[in-house]
Scaffold this motif. Structure first.
Motif, short mmCIF file in Angstrom:
data_model
loop_
_atom_site.label_atom_id
_atom_site.label_comp_id
_atom_site.label_asym_id
_atom_site.label_seq_id
_atom_site.Cartn_x
_atom_site.Cartn_y
_atom_site.Cartn_z
N THR A 133 42.18 45.79 36.76
CA THR A 133 42.82 44.51 36.47
C THR A 133 44.20 44.71 35.85
O THR A 133 45.19 44.10 36.28
CB THR A 133 41.95 43.66 35.54
N ALA A 134 44.29 45.55 34.84
CA ALA A 134 45.57 45.76 34.16
C ALA A 134 46.63 46.25 35.14
O ALA A 134 47.80 45.87 35.02
CB ALA A 134 45.40 46.76 33.02
N ARG A 135 46.23 47.05 36.10
CA ARG A 135 47.18 47.61 37.06
C ARG A 135 47.26 46.78 38.34
O ARG A 135 47.88 47.21 39.32
CB ARG A 135 46.79 49.06 37.36
N ASP A 136 46.63 45.61 38.34
CA ASP A 136 46.65 44.66 39.46
C ASP A 136 46.19 45.31 40.76
O ASP A 136 46.70 45.01 41.84
CB ASP A 136 48.06 44.07 39.64
N GLU A 137 45.20 46.17 40.67
CA GLU A 137 44.69 46.86 41.86
C GLU A 137 43.76 45.98 42.67
O GLU A 137 43.49 46.27 43.84
CB GLU A 137 44.00 48.16 41.44
N TRP A 138 43.25 44.93 42.08
CA TRP A 138 42.41 43.97 42.80
C TRP A 138 43.19 42.71 43.16
O TRP A 138 42.67 41.84 43.85
CB TRP A 138 41.19 43.59 41.95
N GLY A 139 44.41 42.60 42.67
CA GLY A 139 45.24 41.43 42.92
C GLY A 139 44.89 40.27 42.00
O GLY A 139 43.78 40.17 41.48
N GLY A 140 45.87 39.41 41.75
CA GLY A 140 45.63 38.20 40.97
C GLY A 140 45.70 38.35 39.47
O GLY A 140 45.36 37.40 38.75
N THR A 141 46.15 39.50 38.97
CA THR A 141 46.23 39.66 37.52
C THR A 141 47.32 38.77 36.94
O THR A 141 48.42 38.69 37.47
CB THR A 141 46.51 41.13 37.16
N ARG A 142 46.98 38.12 35.84
CA ARG A 142 47.94 37.28 35.11
C ARG A 142 48.45 38.08 33.91
O ARG A 142 47.66 38.69 33.20
CB ARG A 142 47.27 35.98 34.65
N TYR A 143 49.75 38.04 33.71
CA TYR A 143 50.36 38.81 32.62
C TYR A 143 50.99 37.87 31.62
O TYR A 143 51.48 36.79 31.99
CB TYR A 143 51.42 39.77 33.19
N PRO A 144 51.01 38.23 30.33
CA PRO A 144 50.45 39.46 29.78
C PRO A 144 48.93 39.46 29.84
O PRO A 144 48.29 38.42 29.67
CB PRO A 144 50.94 39.46 28.33
N CYS A 145 48.37 40.63 30.12
CA CYS A 145 46.93 40.80 30.29
C CYS A 145 46.34 41.56 29.11
O CYS A 145 46.80 42.67 28.78
CB CYS A 145 46.66 41.55 31.59
N VAL A 146 45.35 40.95 28.46
CA VAL A 146 44.59 41.60 27.39
C VAL A 146 43.19 41.85 27.94
O VAL A 146 42.37 40.93 28.00
CB VAL A 146 44.52 40.74 26.12
N PRO A 147 42.89 43.07 28.40
CA PRO A 147 41.56 43.34 28.95
C PRO A 147 40.50 43.45 27.84
O PRO A 147 40.77 43.20 26.67
CB PRO A 147 41.74 44.68 29.68
N GLY A 148 39.31 43.86 28.26
CA GLY A 148 38.24 44.14 27.31
C GLY A 148 37.07 43.18 27.41
O GLY A 148 37.19 42.02 27.01
#
Length: 350
Positions: free
Chosen positions: A47-62
């Motif tokens: 997700t952080a690296r947008d490898e699946w597409g659609g990531t919204r930034y800024p991104c706080v994973p976890g």
């Protein structure tokens, strides 16, 4: 609104930086959690690296969050201040569709609200999408907060909120236990927890790993047998042996070869999510009435069941605790398979 410290990434090729984020005001059924530890899951990296597409930034994973209750809303009955609690991959669901009513919120038909990178009404979360556990605090509705029993350290419990229930759920669903021969493909962050849980359930457990480099660990975790899949004799010698195979590997594998390891009425369950489609010959499935299936995490009740089971059997994830300023390094090491077996962030370093 309240403010929490977090670590966020702002672009697919960006590095993690400290960021102040807003958490919603505590509602009557909300729980405010002081995060103590947050596990790093490979899906965080995707997700952080947008490898699946659609990531919204800024991104706080976890989404492997363990901590202590700091405050509760006026209508909360399940948790109280000071309780040891956890939050996994979901923070809400519709609550009324058939899967939700059945306690399978992970299959919510409109779509569950995931712990990070999921759109939510703007009034519920600043910015309009969820931000996850790489932070000092999080607010979650009480129905999606589980209790972490005494007997499991909060640090080793954190990965169980995703990795643990991802393995526990199919093992329960396909009735792993005495008399069942279970194989785990991969001995990584998911697989090592699966070995522990399957062995504690009483199944005969086999690890199928690329090499024998982790054999001593696998046997220590409860595996009865350990084979290298790089040796083609493994596939010849184990044909028709297993009742249940759990594939925890996200890389492309020759799934047809693994399907042939199933006994009559055996099932191979996909847990890792490779990039490309799977290829299986119809006769491989039809010949022994084999099944190819998939599974996603588990519902909230089952997540609690998993934690209770792990506490009863002394099961925790094998972890390496890191400070927040080492997240980028940890991501690179996960991709390189250089961790035994899960990284966990100490939220005190945020």
């Amino acid at each position: 609104m309240s403010t929490a410290a977090a670590y966020a990434v702002s672009a697919p090729d960006g590095r993690f930086e400290k960021l102040a984020i807003e958490r919603r005001e505590l509602g009557p059924r909300d729980v405010l959690i002081d995060v103590k530890f947050a596990g790093i899951c490979h899906s965080d990296i995707h997700t952080a690296r947008d490898e699946w597409g659609g990531t919204r930034y800024p991104c706080v994973p976890g989404h492997e969050i363990a901590g202590l209750v700091a405050a509760v809303g006026s209508e909360v009955t399940r948790h109280k201040v000071g309780d040891r609690v956890g939050v996994g991959c979901m923070v809400n669901s519709c609550g009324v569709c058939d899967p939700c009513v059945a306690g399978e919120e992970q299959y919510c038909q409109p779509g569950a609200t995931m712990t990070y990178n999921t759109p939510v009404p703007a009034q519920d979360q600043a910015g309009g999408y969820t931000m996850g556990g790489y932070s000092t605090q999080i607010v979650v509705t009480e129905g999606f907060v589980v209790g972490i029993p005494e007997g499991i350290g909060l640090d080793e419990a954190a990965p169980l909120l995703c990795a643990g229930v991802t393995l526990f759920s199919p093992l329960r669903h396909w009735n792993a236990g005495p008399g069942k021969r279970v194989a785990i493909i991969g001995m990584g962050g998911l697989g090592h927890v699966g070995v522990k849980i399957a062995a504690a359930m009483g199944a005969e457990v086999t690890v199928l790993s690329h090499s024998l480099s982790k054999q001593a660990d696998g046997e220590r975790f409860g595996a009865h047998h350990y084979y290298a899949t790089s040796d083609r004799q493994t596939f010849r010698g184990l044909r028709g042996r297993f009742d249940l195979i759990l594939n925890t590997v996200s890389a492309d594998l020759p799934i047809d070869d693994y399907m042939k390891l199933l006994a009559l009425d055996g099932t191979l369950v996909i847990l890792g999510l490779p990039e490309n489609p799977l290829s299986v010959k119809p006769f491989t499935i039809a010949g022994y009435r084999r099944s190819l299936a998939g599974s996603m995490i588990g519902g909230i009740a089952q997540t609690q069941e998993m934690l209770n089971f792990c506490a009863e059997h002394g099961i925790g994830a094998e972890i390496e605790v890191i400070s927040a300023d080492r997240i980028d390094e940890a991501y690179d090491r996960v991709v390189a398979s250089d961790v035994r077996y899960r990284f966990v962030i100490d939220a005190a370093t945020m």
